[in-house]
Enzyme design. Structure first.
Site, PDB file in Angstrom:
ATOM      1  CG  PHE A 147      -1.866   1.249   1.125  1.00 40.02           C
ATOM      2  CD1 PHE A 147      -3.019   1.190   0.368  1.00 40.02           C
ATOM      3  CD2 PHE A 147      -1.543   2.438   1.758  1.00 40.02           C
ATOM      4  CE1 PHE A 147      -3.850   2.303   0.252  1.00 40.02           C
ATOM      5  CE2 PHE A 147      -2.367   3.555   1.648  1.00 40.02           C
ATOM      6  CZ  PHE A 147      -3.527   3.484   0.887  1.00 40.02           C
ATOM      7  CG  ASP A 232       5.898   3.991   1.498  1.00 39.42           C
ATOM      8  OD1 ASP A 232       5.864   4.747   2.480  1.00 39.42           O
ATOM      9  OD2 ASP A 232       4.912   3.821   0.749  1.00 39.42           O
ATOM     10  CE  LYS A 261      -0.321   6.975   6.418  1.00 40.29           C
ATOM     11  NZ  LYS A 261      -1.538   7.660   5.947  1.00 40.29           N
TER      12      LYS A 261
END
Length: 406
Positions: A147, A232, A261
């Site tokens: 993801f 990531d 984030k």
């Protein structure tokens, strides 16, 4: 005299969203109107312990005083210039973020998906200009069940049919191999490979932690093959796993890091591609950009986030309280939990399907005053703010035990 407007109830607000909001999410039926630290409050005044932390965007809790102060201070001075001009906050942010991550250069963006898209562009540009891959032939190897976001290019290499179905045609140039499989990865890498792009821990897939040695193997394989290792760390980074970066658990330094984030402190969207000068140095003016990327408000908040991480306090808390989380989940195995994976303050908990789906368990937890979220099937994800106390964490585990009991 006009009477003040009546505050709508949670049920009324949820109902009001239906006709006017696109149905791209299925939230839990709670309407949050205030928050502080590890707690949120709904419009009726009910309080809930937040065990999701905005999918790690709120690593430092809601409205951390140092981050709020930095935002307020900057709001009174300057919020946006675009990158047409310099601003007085960007250099300091880039310097400190590069130093924190052990890298040379920073490409500031806004959202996590933008960081991934930027990383893809940088890797391809590097492949053509440095590695010498023929034009338009560069490939990037990714892992199944990944993801990395939801843009059209990113869903092109997703294996989640819900994310892909109805959004083709898809962007070419990607090879998908099983996660945690070095042999498959080695077989996929060839002279056209620009990069291997993986999550050090797969979050959306259910906090899937690879075998010891996998990340080091990826680093060595990419070094031998003359391609980039792009990690990531948008969910796994910035303290979540008990280290500043999840790759540090194996002492690995990728060529490129993707961050997001928590970098915005739960206040503004802030993301970044961080890497070596040899890689990020391939970009020239006009080849990539973002109006809001690196804006002074984001840079001020991002700098305050880096300052919090520079102390090491939050990494230590995640490691120490992660042991408490792991012990508590171990005690629940056989009592409704069939297995779990945890690193730091991050866990994917597999619930016996006979007890309920992940969604149903999350709804039961909500009724117990704890907010968490399902991921796939009967798996729920736990990722509390790193500011949580041991008592709060143990209380949440007690609530999970009650939710599992029905």
């Amino acid at each position: 005299m006009t009477a003040p407007a009546r505050t709508r109830t949670s049920a009324e607000l949820i109902e009001a969203e239906e006709p006017v909001l696109a149905h791209n999410y299925h939230p839990l039926p709670v309407v949050v109107s205030g928050a502080e630290g590890t707690w949120v409050e709904d419009v009726e005044g009910r309080r809930y312990l937040d065990m999701l932390a905005g999918y790690s965007a709120l690593n430092f809790g809601h409205r951390h005083p140092a981050l709020i102060e930095a935002a307020h201070r900057q709001l009174d001075r300057l919020t946006l210039t675009s990158r047409a001009f310099h601003n007085d906050k960007l250099a300091g942010f880039a310097e400190r973020l590069a130093a924190l991550t052990g890298q040379d250069m920073v490409l500031p963006m806004n959202t996590g998906a933008e960081a991934v898209e930027s990383g893809i562009k940088v890797a391809r540009k590097w492949a053509y200009e440095v590695k010498g891959v023929p034009a338009d032939r560069a490939t990037i190897v990714v892992a199944a069940d990944n993801f990395h976001g939801r843009t059209t290019t990113i869903v092109s290499f997703s294996t989640d049919e819900t994310a892909r179905s109805g959004f083709g045609p898809f962007t070419p140039g990607f090879k998908v191999v099983p996660y945690n499989d070095l042999a498959a990865l080695e077989a996929a890498v060839d002279e056209t490979t620009a990069a291997v792009l993986i999550e050090p821990i797969q979050g959306e897939a259910g906090v899937i932690i690879p075998d010891d040695g996998y990340l080091a193997g990826v680093r060595e394989l990419t070094r031998r093959a003359g391609c980039l290792f792009v990690a990531d760390e948008i969910q796994s980074g910035l303290g979540r796993t008990g280290r500043t970066l999840a790759v540090e658990h194996e002492g690995v330094v990728p060529d490129v890091l993707l961050l997001g984030k928590a970098l915005g402190g739960g206040i503004v969207p802030v993301s970044a591609v961080v890497g070596s000068r040899d890689v990020l140095g391939v970009l020239r003016p006009g080849e990539h950009g973002s109006t809001f990327g690196g804006n002074p408000l984001a840079a001020a908040v991002g700098t305050a986030v880096v300052e919090l991480l520079e102390t090491g306090e939050f990494q230590r808390r995640a490691e120490e309280l992660g042991a408490v989380l792991g012990e508590g989940l171990t005690e629940l195995v056989g009592k409704g939990v069939v297995g779990f994976r945890a690193r730091g303050l991050w866990a994917g908990v597999d619930v016996d399907p006979a007890i309920g789906t992940g969604r149903e368990i999350s709804e039961r937890l909500m009724r117990e005053g704890v907010l968490a979220k399902d991921t796939h099937g009967s798996t729920i994800r736990l990722a509390p703010p790193l500011t949580i106390t041991e008592d709060e964490l143990r209380s949440a585990l007690g609530s999970l035990e009650k939710a599992l009991a029905g």
